[in-house]
Design a protein around this motif. Structure first.
Motif, PDB file in Angstrom:
ATOM      1  N   GLY A 168       0.821  -1.220   0.000  1.00  0.00           N
ATOM      2  CA  GLY A 168       0.000   0.000   0.000  1.00  0.00           C
ATOM      3  C   GLY A 168       0.849   1.262   0.000  1.00  0.00           C
ATOM      4  N   SER A 169       2.169   1.102   0.244  1.00  0.00           N
ATOM      5  CA  SER A 169       3.068   2.254   0.153  1.00  0.00           C
ATOM      6  C   SER A 169       3.919   2.055  -1.099  1.00  0.00           C
ATOM      7  N   VAL A 170       3.705   2.897  -2.083  1.00  0.00           N
ATOM      8  CA  VAL A 170       4.389   2.724  -3.379  1.00  0.00           C
ATOM      9  C   VAL A 170       4.876   4.079  -3.884  1.00  0.00           C
ATOM     10  N   SER A 171       5.660   4.039  -4.937  1.00  0.00           N
ATOM     11  CA  SER A 171       6.141   5.299  -5.507  1.00  0.00           C
ATOM     12  C   SER A 171       5.055   5.915  -6.381  1.00  0.00           C
ATOM     13  N   ALA A 172       5.085   7.228  -6.455  1.00  0.00           N
ATOM     14  CA  ALA A 172       4.176   7.908  -7.378  1.00  0.00           C
ATOM     15  C   ALA A 172       4.478   7.459  -8.810  1.00  0.00           C
ATOM     16  N   THR A 173       5.743   7.145  -9.075  1.00  0.00           N
ATOM     17  CA  THR A 173       6.129   6.670 -10.420  1.00  0.00           C
ATOM     18  C   THR A 173       5.295   5.460 -10.804  1.00  0.00           C
ATOM     19  N   SER A 174       5.145   4.544  -9.847  1.00  0.00           N
ATOM     20  CA  SER A 174       4.389   3.328 -10.123  1.00  0.00           C
ATOM     21  C   SER A 174       2.939   3.677 -10.454  1.00  0.00           C
ATOM     22  N   PHE A 175       2.375   4.651  -9.718  1.00  0.00           N
ATOM     23  CA  PHE A 175       0.992   5.058  -9.968  1.00  0.00           C
ATOM     24  C   PHE A 175       0.878   5.771 -11.325  1.00  0.00           C
ATOM     25  N   VAL A 176       1.853   6.646 -11.595  1.00  0.00           N
ATOM     26  CA  VAL A 176       1.861   7.377 -12.881  1.00  0.00           C
ATOM     27  C   VAL A 176       1.982   6.372 -14.036  1.00  0.00           C
ATOM     28  N   ASN A 177       2.893   5.406 -13.880  1.00  0.00           N
ATOM     29  CA  ASN A 177       3.063   4.387 -14.930  1.00  0.00           C
ATOM     30  C   ASN A 177       1.748   3.674 -15.211  1.00  0.00           C
ATOM     31  N   TRP A 178       1.032   3.360 -14.113  1.00  0.00           N
ATOM     32  CA  TRP A 178      -0.226   2.618 -14.264  1.00  0.00           C
ATOM     33  C   TRP A 178      -1.258   3.435 -15.034  1.00  0.00           C
ATOM     34  N   TYR A 179      -1.501   4.703 -14.569  1.00  0.00           N
ATOM     35  CA  TYR A 179      -2.582   5.438 -15.250  1.00  0.00           C
ATOM     36  C   TYR A 179      -2.178   5.857 -16.654  1.00  0.00           C
ATOM     37  N   ASN A 180      -0.857   5.845 -16.929  1.00  0.00           N
ATOM     38  CA  ASN A 180      -0.412   6.196 -18.279  1.00  0.00           C
ATOM     39  C   ASN A 180      -0.215   4.975 -19.173  1.00  0.00           C
ATOM     40  N   GLY A 181      -0.553   3.778 -18.679  1.00  0.00           N
ATOM     41  CA  GLY A 181      -0.478   2.577 -19.521  1.00  0.00           C
ATOM     42  C   GLY A 181       0.937   2.167 -19.874  1.00  0.00           C
ATOM     43  N   HIS A 182       1.887   2.341 -18.941  1.00  0.00           N
ATOM     44  CA  HIS A 182       3.269   1.902 -19.195  1.00  0.00           C
ATOM     45  C   HIS A 182       3.296   0.374 -19.277  1.00  0.00           C
ATOM     46  N   PRO A 183       4.023  -0.189 -20.244  1.00  0.00           N
ATOM     47  CA  PRO A 183       3.979  -1.653 -20.402  1.00  0.00           C
ATOM     48  C   PRO A 183       4.622  -2.416 -19.239  1.00  0.00           C
ATOM     49  N   GLU A 184       5.349  -1.733 -18.350  1.00  0.00           N
ATOM     50  CA  GLU A 184       5.934  -2.422 -17.197  1.00  0.00           C
ATOM     51  C   GLU A 184       5.193  -2.080 -15.895  1.00  0.00           C
ATOM     52  N   ALA A 185       4.051  -1.426 -16.001  1.00  0.00           N
ATOM     53  CA  ALA A 185       3.338  -0.996 -14.790  1.00  0.00           C
ATOM     54  C   ALA A 185       2.659  -2.170 -14.104  1.00  0.00           C
ATOM     55  N   THR A 186       2.520  -2.055 -12.773  1.00  0.00           N
ATOM     56  CA  THR A 186       1.699  -3.029 -12.044  1.00  0.00           C
ATOM     57  C   THR A 186       0.342  -2.367 -11.772  1.00  0.00           C
ATOM     58  N   PRO A 187      -0.749  -3.177 -11.815  1.00  0.00           N
ATOM     59  CA  PRO A 187      -2.075  -2.577 -11.632  1.00  0.00           C
ATOM     60  C   PRO A 187      -2.254  -2.006 -10.223  1.00  0.00           C
ATOM     61  N   HIS A 188      -3.043  -0.944 -10.098  1.00  0.00           N
ATOM     62  CA  HIS A 188      -3.354  -0.362  -8.789  1.00  0.00           C
ATOM     63  C   HIS A 188      -4.821  -0.602  -8.482  1.00  0.00           C
ATOM     64  N   ASP A 189      -5.062  -1.367  -7.416  1.00  0.00           N
ATOM     65  CA  ASP A 189      -6.428  -1.618  -6.992  1.00  0.00           C
ATOM     66  C   ASP A 189      -6.765  -0.616  -5.891  1.00  0.00           C
ATOM     67  N   LEU A 190      -7.703   0.277  -6.170  1.00  0.00           N
ATOM     68  CA  LEU A 190      -8.051   1.318  -5.185  1.00  0.00           C
ATOM     69  C   LEU A 190      -9.278   0.909  -4.370  1.00  0.00           C
ATOM     70  N   GLY A 191      -9.701  -0.362  -4.537  1.00  0.00           N
ATOM     71  CA  GLY A 191     -10.965  -0.849  -3.972  1.00  0.00           C
ATOM     72  C   GLY A 191     -11.211  -0.444  -2.530  1.00  0.00           C
ATOM     73  N   ASP A 192     -10.230  -0.658  -1.629  1.00  0.00           N
ATOM     74  CA  ASP A 192     -10.480  -0.421  -0.206  1.00  0.00           C
ATOM     75  C   ASP A 192      -9.895   0.912   0.270  1.00  0.00           C
ATOM     76  N   VAL A 193      -9.567   1.791  -0.671  1.00  0.00           N
ATOM     77  CA  VAL A 193      -8.873   3.032  -0.301  1.00  0.00           C
ATOM     78  C   VAL A 193      -9.852   4.208  -0.274  1.00  0.00           C
ATOM     79  N   THR A 194      -9.904   4.908   0.845  1.00  0.00           N
ATOM     80  CA  THR A 194     -10.695   6.155   0.895  1.00  0.00           C
ATOM     81  C   THR A 194      -9.797   7.381   1.092  1.00  0.00           C
ATOM     82  N   ALA A 195      -8.620   7.166   1.757  1.00  0.00           N
ATOM     83  CA  ALA A 195      -7.716   8.301   2.013  1.00  0.00           C
ATOM     84  C   ALA A 195      -6.304   7.950   1.550  1.00  0.00           C
TER      85      ALA A 195
END
Ligand SMILES: Cc1cc2nc3c(=O)[nH]c(=O)nc-3n(C[C@H](O)[C@H](O)[C@H](O)COP(=O)(O)OP(=O)(O)OC[C@H]3O[C@@H](n4cnc5c(N)ncnc54)[C@H](O)[C@@H]3O)c2cc1C
Length: 443
Positions: free
Chosen positions: A118-145
């Protein structure tokens, strides 16, 4: 007639392609540029860093595409220098090599609990929403804050994407699964954490203002940390930013479904949680960033670290670990204390991860001026054409994505958006990009 100058550019991000632009501007065949790129597609952080809703910046891709389409420029994507070919092999096959590697790794904060799930780099999040081919998926299911650590433009991007109405992202190129995950998100509160006073924040005023324009989002500023007047020595940008923050802090209280909290003088000292992130412990700091010993806990389920980008360098090329850059003099690589003709550096790997897109253009212009000043010497040193990369790749059976393959990827991405009434939608998987480009994956 003298032979053409052969130049290899390592990295097809903005800096590398601006360098290719200046080198081949005349289009007279006197300079031939091969652009070698590790990923299956070009454009670097323009494609994989710049936020999808920054459409005017993304439009710079049109100019870069025109450069790649030039007869004197060849794209060799899906070829990693340091793996598929060595620096030495490039230096043997080109009169000049331009390093434009960028800086796509992240820095860590160095606090306990930083590696909790649950503690990750912003890079990893940016890669995910930008469709980087090496990104890992981010599941926001249980996240409110969410806590975003850092007060630069990347932190602002990440906070905006988390809070923005997903329908406003639908016309952008975010991959379908990302849009679905953002639609399902229950995030209501994003806390942006700056360890020093607001005058030290690195964001630009334009990016900061955007946060106040998000529909359904209230901005909550920690006004106890806002100086009444800009401290002495504040830059014009810092003064403008303070005015924006003071404007938000003076607004009437509001009721909005989502909130963005801006905290200053708040240094994360520990990420807390039994098996995953449950809170972050913060320490109050003085405006200069010195700890006061006063701590408190902020309940969050996700921590995104946005404390800077760095580069890993390249085997066979000098590298300064302290600045994460290749040492240069007038853009020429400094080897053993001497800057010699033949190797040049542009972009983030030269200056560090600072500046806007246009800064790389000026930088590339400077580097190309040095290269052009050396051209006669470089040609004289090697009377015969050094031949370039193509024969070596053919011999090794290394297939690459050329500009026609890249065009095919873009065309397929256009088609991807059609069923949902969207525009171009990114292909996010490595092998799917290769398939679209008509290139076999490596075993
Ligand atoms: C999250 C984020 C958001 C941003 N938003 C904005 C914005 O809104 N506006 C703005 O003006 N600027 C923005 N920027 C800054 C902008 O993206 C950079 O200034 C620019 O991309 C730097 O260009 P570059 O070519 O030096 O590096 P990069 O864009 O990183 O390109 C380097 C390329 O080199 C390739 N490479 C690396 N190693 C190798 C190797 N060994 N072999 C072959 N290829 C290799 C990489 O794959 C990459 O494609 C943003 C940056 C980030 C990180």
């Amino acid at each position: 007639m003298s032979r053409p100058l052969r130049v290899a550019v390592v990295g097809a991000g903005p800096a590398g392609l601006y360098a290719a632009d200046f080198l081949t501007f005349d289009g007279d065949g006197s300079v031939l540029v091969d652009v070698v790129e590790r990923l299956p597609v070009p454009f670097g952080l323009l494609r994989y860093g710049v936020a999808p809703d920054h459409l005017n910046i993304k439009a710079a891709g049109n100019t870069l595409m025109e450069v790649l389409e030039r007869p004197d420029v060849s794209l060799y994507a899906h070829v990693a220098v340091g793996e598929d070919v060595t620096v030495q092999e490039l230096r043997e096959r080109y009169d000049a090599v331009v390093y434009a590697l960028g800086a796509s790794d992240d820095r860590s904060i160095g606090i306990p609990g930083e590696d909790l799930p649950g503690s990750v780099s912003a890079t990893s999040f940016v890669n995910w929403y930008n469709g980087h081919p090496e990104a890992t998926p981010h599941d926001l299911g249980d996240v409110t804050a969410v806590a975003v650590v850092g007060v630069g433009n990347v932190a602002v991007d990440v906070a905006r994407i988390l809070l923005k109405d997903p329908d406003e992202l639908a016309p952008t190129d975010v991959p379908h699964p990302v849009l679905e995950a953002l639609r399902a998100s229950r995030v209501t509160d994003v806390h942006v954490l700056g360890r020093r006073g607001p005058q030290h924040a690195k964001w630009t005023t334009k990016e900061l203002r955007e946060l106040g324009e998000l529909a359904g989002v209230g901005v909550v500023v920690d006004d106890g940390q806002l100086p009444a007047e800009p401290p002495e020595g504040s830059t014009p940008v810092a003064k403008r930013n303070l005015a924006v923050l003071r404007g938000w802090a003076s607004r009437e209280p509001f009721q909005t479904p989502r909130r963005l909290h801006l905290h200053f003088g708040a240094r994360p000292v520990e990420v807390l949680g039994a098996s995953r992130v449950e809170a972050v412990r913060l320490e109050r700091t003085s405006p200069a960033g010195v700890g006061t010993g006063q701590t408190w806990e902020l309940p969050v389920q996700r921590v995104l670290r946005s404390v800077g980008y760095r580069s890993a360098g390249l085997p066979g090329v000098p590298f300064d670990e302290s600045t994460s850059t290749i040492p240069t003099e007038h853009s020429r690589v400094v080897r053993d204390g001497v800057a010699r003709p033949g190797e040049y550096v542009v972009g983030w790997i030269k200056r560090g991860p600072v500046g806007i897109l246009g800064t790389n253009r000026k930088d590339a212009e400077d580097a190309v001026a040095s290269l052009q000043a050396d051209a006669a010497e470089l040609l004289a040193a090697r009377p015969a054409d050094p031949g370039g990369l193509a024969p070596l790749l053919a011999e090794r059976g290394v297939e690459h994505v050329d500009v026609a393959g890249w065009r095919a990827v873009l065309e397929l991405e256009e088609q991807h958006g059609v069923p949902d009434g969207r525009g171009r939608v990114k292909i996010a998987e490595w092998n799917a990009l290769l398939a679209a480009a008509g290139v076999q994956p490596r075993p």
